[in-house]
Design a protein around this motif. Sequence first.
Motif, short mmCIF file in Angstrom:
data_model
loop_
_atom_site.label_atom_id
_atom_site.label_comp_id
_atom_site.label_asym_id
_atom_site.label_seq_id
_atom_site.Cartn_x
_atom_site.Cartn_y
_atom_site.Cartn_z
N ILE A 72 0.86 -1.18 0.00
CA ILE A 72 0.00 0.00 0.00
C ILE A 72 0.90 1.23 0.00
CG2 ILE A 72 -1.82 1.27 1.18
CD1 ILE A 72 -2.74 -1.30 2.45
N PHE A 73 0.68 2.10 -1.01
CA PHE A 73 1.48 3.31 -1.17
C PHE A 73 0.65 4.55 -0.88
CE2 PHE A 73 3.23 0.10 -3.93
CZ PHE A 73 4.60 0.32 -3.98
N ASN A 74 1.34 5.68 -0.72
CA ASN A 74 0.62 6.96 -0.70
C ASN A 74 0.17 7.28 -2.12
OD1 ASN A 74 3.16 7.47 -1.73
ND2 ASN A 74 3.45 9.39 -0.64
N GLU A 75 -0.59 8.35 -2.29
CA GLU A 75 -1.23 8.64 -3.58
C GLU A 75 -0.24 8.80 -4.72
OE1 GLU A 75 -4.76 11.53 -5.38
OE2 GLU A 75 -3.88 11.94 -3.42
N ASP A 76 0.92 9.43 -4.48
CA ASP A 76 1.89 9.62 -5.57
C ASP A 76 2.94 8.51 -5.61
OD1 ASP A 76 3.40 10.23 -3.37
OD2 ASP A 76 3.75 12.33 -3.90
N GLN A 77 2.75 7.47 -4.82
CA GLN A 77 3.58 6.25 -4.82
C GLN A 77 5.04 6.51 -4.48
OE1 GLN A 77 2.59 3.51 -8.18
NE2 GLN A 77 1.17 5.14 -8.81
N THR A 78 5.27 7.46 -3.60
CA THR A 78 6.64 7.75 -3.16
C THR A 78 6.94 7.13 -1.79
OG1 THR A 78 5.90 9.85 -2.19
CG2 THR A 78 6.74 9.90 -4.47
N HIS A 79 5.93 6.55 -1.17
CA HIS A 79 6.12 5.97 0.16
C HIS A 79 5.27 4.71 0.32
CE1 HIS A 79 6.65 5.62 4.49
NE2 HIS A 79 5.33 5.59 4.63
N VAL A 80 5.89 3.64 0.84
CA VAL A 80 5.17 2.39 1.12
C VAL A 80 4.76 2.39 2.59
CG1 VAL A 80 5.29 -0.12 1.17
CG2 VAL A 80 6.48 1.14 -0.63
N TYR A 81 3.46 2.30 2.83
CA TYR A 81 2.97 2.28 4.21
C TYR A 81 3.12 0.90 4.84
CZ TYR A 81 0.90 6.92 3.77
OH TYR A 81 0.71 8.27 3.61
N THR A 82 2.76 -0.13 4.08
CA THR A 82 2.82 -1.49 4.62
C THR A 82 2.93 -2.50 3.49
OG1 THR A 82 1.71 -3.11 6.05
CG2 THR A 82 0.31 -1.75 4.66
N THR A 83 3.52 -3.63 3.80
CA THR A 83 3.62 -4.76 2.87
C THR A 83 2.91 -5.94 3.51
OG1 THR A 83 5.76 -3.94 2.06
CG2 THR A 83 5.20 -6.23 1.58
N ILE A 84 1.91 -6.49 2.80
CA ILE A 84 0.96 -7.43 3.40
C ILE A 84 1.04 -8.81 2.76
CG2 ILE A 84 -1.48 -7.82 3.89
CD1 ILE A 84 -1.85 -4.75 3.49
N LEU A 85 0.97 -9.81 3.60
CA LEU A 85 0.86 -11.19 3.12
C LEU A 85 -0.62 -11.48 2.84
CD1 LEU A 85 1.93 -14.07 2.64
CD2 LEU A 85 1.74 -14.45 5.11
N ALA A 86 -0.90 -12.08 1.69
CA ALA A 86 -2.28 -12.39 1.32
C ALA A 86 -2.33 -13.72 0.57
CB ALA A 86 -2.88 -11.29 0.45
N ILE A 87 -3.50 -14.35 0.58
CA ILE A 87 -3.69 -15.54 -0.24
C ILE A 87 -4.95 -15.34 -1.07
CG2 ILE A 87 -2.52 -17.05 1.39
CD1 ILE A 87 -5.23 -18.13 2.24
N PRO A 88 -5.03 -16.01 -2.22
CA PRO A 88 -6.19 -15.81 -3.10
C PRO A 88 -7.50 -16.25 -2.43
CG PRO A 88 -4.39 -16.87 -4.29
CD PRO A 88 -4.02 -16.89 -2.84
#
Length: 220
Positions: A72-88
């Motif tokens: 998940i990034f901020n609107e202009d994609q210059t910062h990553v807020y979090t990186t998430i593990l997910a499954i389909p």
Amino acid sequence: MKLFTKCLIVVCVLAVSLFVLPGASADDWNKKTVVTFSAPVEVPGVGAQVLPAGTYVFKIMDSLSDRHIVQIFNEDQTHVYTTILAIPNYRLHATDKTVMTFKERAQGEPEAIRAWFYPGAQSGEEFVYPKSKALELAKIANEPVLETPTPMADVEALKTAPIEAVNSAGQPVPVAEVVQAPVQIAKVETLPHTASYLPLLFCAGLLSLAAAGLITKHSA
């Protein structure tokens, strides 16, 4: 003879282009989605936090056989807020808009994101929470939640972290109780995918006949 050669080259280029153009765009591959939240939301992962109301960009960073890594990034994609593990996870009917589902929270607490479905897709991303948070969410919602007992320290840890599910009583349950099986979905997706290439095959056949005609004409 030079004219014949040029015509043959043009025919070949057109035929190749017909098969190249339908390829997925970058946004289709990484499911880039711009989302605006009108209220704070809680997100899991590396850098888990409560995001204030605002606009964010969701992307799939990596797709493994049985799991996805979402950022998940901020609107202009210059910062990553979090990186998430997910499954389909799967749904029977796709929609033409982005769909976010949430877990119930105690009154006054921000909603916690459960899943993200890309427009037009029947498969989505079911987010995995740390064990303690998953148990909290399961108790409030009275339904099982995906969890991982491994600390979410970095992206590499997410790629190999075990994925489990816990119910409201704190007991482990099969992951299948949280995510939908893809069997029926696969049948729905396969038919349109196969049919969509028939017009291309027809056009390629016409071009091949035209090339054969040119060859016959100039070799006579």
